[in-house]
Design a protein around this motif. Structure first.
Motif, PDB file in Angstrom:
ATOM      1  N   LEU A   1     -33.541 -16.493  -9.219  1.00 60.90           N
ATOM      2  CA  LEU A   1     -32.404 -16.142 -10.726  1.00 60.90           C
ATOM      3  C   LEU A   1     -32.275 -14.738  -9.028  1.00 60.90           C
ATOM      4  CD1 LEU A   1     -30.733 -15.663 -12.740  1.00 60.90           C
ATOM      5  CD2 LEU A   1     -31.997 -13.701 -13.287  1.00 60.90           C
ATOM      6  N   LEU A   2     -33.285 -14.605  -8.483  1.00 59.30           N
ATOM      7  CA  LEU A   2     -32.601 -13.898  -7.102  1.00 59.30           C
ATOM      8  C   LEU A   2     -32.064 -13.862  -6.495  1.00 59.30           C
ATOM      9  CD1 LEU A   2     -33.430 -10.926  -6.434  1.00 59.30           C
ATOM     10  CD2 LEU A   2     -35.102 -11.482  -5.094  1.00 59.30           C
ATOM     11  N   ARG A   3     -32.553 -15.196  -5.955  1.00 60.76           N
ATOM     12  CA  ARG A   3     -31.504 -15.812  -4.528  1.00 60.76           C
ATOM     13  C   ARG A   3     -30.228 -16.687  -5.253  1.00 60.76           C
ATOM     14  NH1 ARG A   3     -32.865 -18.811   0.686  1.00 60.76           N
ATOM     15  NH2 ARG A   3     -30.931 -18.164   0.675  1.00 60.76           N
ATOM     16  N   ARG A   4     -30.077 -17.241  -6.624  1.00 55.93           N
ATOM     17  CA  ARG A   4     -28.988 -17.308  -6.685  1.00 55.93           C
ATOM     18  C   ARG A   4     -28.008 -15.953  -7.102  1.00 55.93           C
ATOM     19  NH1 ARG A   4     -28.613 -22.387  -9.736  1.00 55.93           N
ATOM     20  NH2 ARG A   4     -31.039 -22.880  -9.942  1.00 55.93           N
ATOM     21  N   MET A   5     -28.743 -14.545  -7.691  1.00 58.06           N
ATOM     22  CA  MET A   5     -27.295 -13.922  -7.334  1.00 58.06           C
ATOM     23  C   MET A   5     -27.254 -13.512  -5.992  1.00 58.06           C
ATOM     24  SD  MET A   5     -27.426 -12.199 -11.011  1.00 58.06           S
ATOM     25  CE  MET A   5     -28.175 -10.339 -10.752  1.00 58.06           C
ATOM     26  N   ILE A   6     -28.298 -13.096  -4.572  1.00 54.51           N
ATOM     27  CA  ILE A   6     -27.750 -12.747  -3.668  1.00 54.51           C
ATOM     28  C   ILE A   6     -26.895 -13.911  -3.312  1.00 54.51           C
ATOM     29  CG2 ILE A   6     -28.660 -12.568  -1.475  1.00 54.51           C
ATOM     30  CD1 ILE A   6     -31.326 -12.326  -2.287  1.00 54.51           C
ATOM     31  N   SER A   7     -26.980 -15.292  -3.405  1.00 51.36           N
ATOM     32  CA  SER A   7     -25.813 -15.889  -2.711  1.00 51.36           C
ATOM     33  C   SER A   7     -24.958 -15.583  -3.483  1.00 51.36           C
ATOM     34  CB  SER A   7     -26.603 -17.394  -2.982  1.00 51.36           C
ATOM     35  OG  SER A   7     -25.612 -18.692  -2.236  1.00 51.36           O
ATOM     36  N   ARG A   8     -24.544 -15.852  -4.516  1.00 45.51           N
ATOM     37  CA  ARG A   8     -23.762 -15.750  -5.573  1.00 45.51           C
ATOM     38  C   ARG A   8     -23.128 -14.321  -4.940  1.00 45.51           C
ATOM     39  NH1 ARG A   8     -24.159 -17.180 -11.121  1.00 45.51           N
ATOM     40  NH2 ARG A   8     -24.816 -18.858 -10.507  1.00 45.51           N
ATOM     41  N   TRP A   9     -23.517 -13.193  -4.846  1.00 46.00           N
ATOM     42  CA  TRP A   9     -22.936 -11.825  -4.864  1.00 46.00           C
ATOM     43  C   TRP A   9     -22.158 -12.421  -3.642  1.00 46.00           C
ATOM     44  CZ3 TRP A   9     -20.257  -8.456  -8.229  1.00 46.00           C
ATOM     45  CH2 TRP A   9     -20.488  -8.885  -9.844  1.00 46.00           C
ATOM     46  N   GLY A  10     -22.916 -12.546  -2.913  1.00 43.21           N
ATOM     47  CA  GLY A  10     -23.292 -12.385  -1.334  1.00 43.21           C
ATOM     48  C   GLY A  10     -21.626 -12.954  -0.767  1.00 43.21           C
ATOM     49  N   ASN A  11     -21.104 -13.791  -1.190  1.00 45.11           N
ATOM     50  CA  ASN A  11     -19.866 -15.017  -1.584  1.00 45.11           C
ATOM     51  C   ASN A  11     -18.451 -13.408  -2.395  1.00 45.11           C
ATOM     52  OD1 ASN A  11     -19.662 -17.306   0.180  1.00 45.11           O
ATOM     53  ND2 ASN A  11     -21.421 -17.830  -0.816  1.00 45.11           N
ATOM     54  N   ARG A  12     -19.094 -13.211  -3.116  1.00 48.09           N
ATOM     55  CA  ARG A  12     -17.943 -12.650  -4.068  1.00 48.09           C
ATOM     56  C   ARG A  12     -17.496 -11.269  -2.891  1.00 48.09           C
ATOM     57  NH1 ARG A  12     -20.318 -13.104 -10.238  1.00 48.09           N
ATOM     58  NH2 ARG A  12     -19.456 -14.900 -10.334  1.00 48.09           N
ATOM     59  N   CYS A  13     -19.019 -10.790  -2.206  1.00 47.45           N
ATOM     60  CA  CYS A  13     -18.519  -9.855  -1.942  1.00 47.45           C
ATOM     61  C   CYS A  13     -17.311 -10.227  -0.073  1.00 47.45           C
ATOM     62  CB  CYS A  13     -20.129  -9.494  -0.195  1.00 47.45           C
ATOM     63  SG  CYS A  13     -20.515  -7.739  -0.928  1.00 47.45           S
ATOM     64  N   ALA A  14     -18.190 -11.130   0.939  1.00 49.84           N
ATOM     65  CA  ALA A  14     -17.445 -11.739   1.545  1.00 49.84           C
ATOM     66  C   ALA A  14     -15.581 -12.280   1.303  1.00 49.84           C
ATOM     67  CB  ALA A  14     -17.631 -13.403   2.178  1.00 49.84           C
ATOM     68  N   ARG A  15     -15.938 -12.801   0.086  1.00 48.03           N
ATOM     69  CA  ARG A  15     -14.029 -13.092  -0.723  1.00 48.03           C
ATOM     70  C   ARG A  15     -13.013 -12.491  -0.979  1.00 48.03           C
ATOM     71  NH1 ARG A  15     -15.712 -17.852  -4.848  1.00 48.03           N
ATOM     72  NH2 ARG A  15     -12.838 -17.767  -5.215  1.00 48.03           N
ATOM     73  N   TYR A  16     -13.952 -10.918  -2.380  1.00 46.54           N
ATOM     74  CA  TYR A  16     -13.149 -10.000  -2.234  1.00 46.54           C
ATOM     75  C   TYR A  16     -13.234  -9.062  -1.598  1.00 46.54           C
ATOM     76  CZ  TYR A  16     -13.229 -13.937  -6.515  1.00 46.54           C
ATOM     77  OH  TYR A  16     -12.830 -14.656  -6.941  1.00 46.54           O
ATOM     78  N   ILE A  17     -14.144  -8.674  -0.878  1.00 45.89           N
ATOM     79  CA  ILE A  17     -14.345  -7.329  -0.790  1.00 45.89           C
ATOM     80  C   ILE A  17     -13.440  -7.693   1.404  1.00 45.89           C
ATOM     81  CG2 ILE A  17     -15.591  -4.805   0.995  1.00 45.89           C
ATOM     82  CD1 ILE A  17     -16.764  -5.713  -1.785  1.00 45.89           C
ATOM     83  N   ALA A  18     -14.272  -8.698   2.071  1.00 53.77           N
ATOM     84  CA  ALA A  18     -14.019  -8.236   3.429  1.00 53.77           C
ATOM     85  C   ALA A  18     -12.840  -9.618   3.015  1.00 53.77           C
ATOM     86  CB  ALA A  18     -15.435  -9.693   3.969  1.00 53.77           C
TER      87      ALA A  18
END
Ligand code: GDD
Ligand code: MN
Length: 368
Positions: A139-156
């Protein structure tokens, strides 16, 4: 793009058990690709002797090279590799790929074919239809990947790219030459986002090709907490560096802080109870923020919604921000009753402003 020089850059740190097999597997794919295929392994002097395996392979294959260095992180290794591929190997195309078989060598021809069809920056994507992350990811690994992508898409701001952190890519060299690598300010995994951002901001045509990502069988991940922190900071840096809208929003937000705390102090001096003064001051700052955002920050944006809908949405977002800000104020006031009320009031501003920005930027003032 016939007969281009393609350099597959593979960063390695303690991949002794994987790298030899991966090189063999790649070589057997090269026959079906109409280009001049090379492999560049960038090893950070791995203590497990990864380099020895590569050196031995080098003596058998002329299209394989090894670049050694000190361990500074995945991004630093890629930057070294890219500079070498450009300056020494005369590459026309570079590819990025992990050493641990998470990326299937059999997918290499498909990524290159997408370049041949006209793309500049091809991503082996786990998050488009047909792509997949491993079923056995925690679950942790999925979260890191999913939230990393959200960060890149919506913040960056890399939306609509789905997989912004993929380590499996094929990129045309002119795109890379337009990027100032000495100015990227990244050492770790954040490089993957920073590179994509550099390409997108130079109008590269990005294409995502679905890939099935497999968890490594040997060794362990090198992704650490330092990489995660750098990633988040870098996403905000990209946002700050590239978005006039966000800077304007931040300026408006700061003016709102002055209005909020100024009004709050005045109300308290006027003898009004602090639990009432707080929401009134918040509401006043929301109104001034709305006016400035509507007529300045988002004034030039071709928004999807009509004025009255925007007004309604802005009010909803404001109400939510008010609740968040007020909850923080009440929570802190109850928790630390002797603290200056201004501190509790100020603490509520930060989370409220973040949520305010995202909902307003992507919902209220949504682009047409
Ligand atoms: N030279 C060098 N130096 N290589 C490194 C370093 C480093 O500091 N850190 C990692 N690597 C190499 C690894 O040896 C491997 O070949 C590749 O980079 C990817 O590292 P992993 O440790 O296997 O990464 P991961 O599986 O956690 O991450 C994967 O998924 C991420 C997104 O979810 C990779 O595909 C990443 O590229 C991707 O961002
Ligand atoms: Mn891996």
């Amino acid at each position: 793009m016939k007969n281009s020089i393609v350099v597959i850059i593979i960063p390695t740190y303690n991949e002794r058990q994987n790298i030899g097999l991966l090189i063999d597997s790649l070589q057997s794919e090269f026959g079906s690709i109409p280009h001049d295929m090379h492999i560049l392994v960038v090893d950070d002097t791995s203590p497990d002797g990864t380099a020895d395996v590569v050196r031995e392979k080098c003596s058998q294959c002329s299209n394989l090279r090894l670049l050694l260095g000190q361990k500074k992180g995945l991004g630093a290794a890629y930057i070294r590799g890219i500079k070498y591929a450009l300056d020494v190997m005369n590459a026309d195309v570079i590819m990025q790929m992990d050493a641990d078989f998470s990326h299937d060598p059999a997918d290499v021809p498909r990524l290159i074919a997408a370049l041949d069809e006209g793309a500049d920056f091809v991503i082996g994507s786990r998050y488009v239809k047909g792509g997949k992350i491993p079923d056995n990811w925690s679950l942790l690994r999925r979260m890191i990947s999913r939230w990393g992508n959200r960060c890149a898409r919506y913040i960056a701001g890399l939306n609509p790219v789905r997989d912004c952190t993929a380590g499996f890519r094929a990129i045309r060299v002119p795109v890379l030459r337009s990027i100032d690598f000495d100015n990227l300010k990244v050492q770790g995994y954040a490089f993957l986002m920073a590179l994509l951002h550099g390409a997108v901001s130079h109008n590269a045509v990005v294409r995502e090709v679905p890939v099935v990502y497999t968890e490594r069988a040997h060794g362990e991940t090198k992704l650490g907490i330092k990489d995660i922190v750098e990633f988040i900071l870098n996403a905000w840096w990209i946002r700050f560096d590239s978005s006039k809208t966000f800077i304007k929003f931040a300026i408006v937000g700061s003016s709102g802080v002055v209005v909020n705390l100024g009004a709050f102090t005045c109300l308290i001096y006027a003898g009004i109870n602090k639990y009432l003064a707080s929401p009134v001051a918040i509401e006043l700052s929301i109104i001034s923020n709305f006016m400035l955002n509507n007529y300045w920050t988002f004034a030039e944006r071709n928004t999807r919604d009509k004025f009255h809908i925007k007004g309604l949405k802005f009010n909803t977002v404001s109400l939510l921000s008010l609740c968040i800000s007020y909850s923080v104020f009440v929570g802190l006031s109850l928790l630390l009753p002797y603290m200056a009320p201004q501190i509790a009031q100020a603490a509520g501003i930060v989370p409220a402003m973040m949520i305010n920005y995202f909902l307003n930027a992507y919902w209220t003032f949504r682009k047409d």
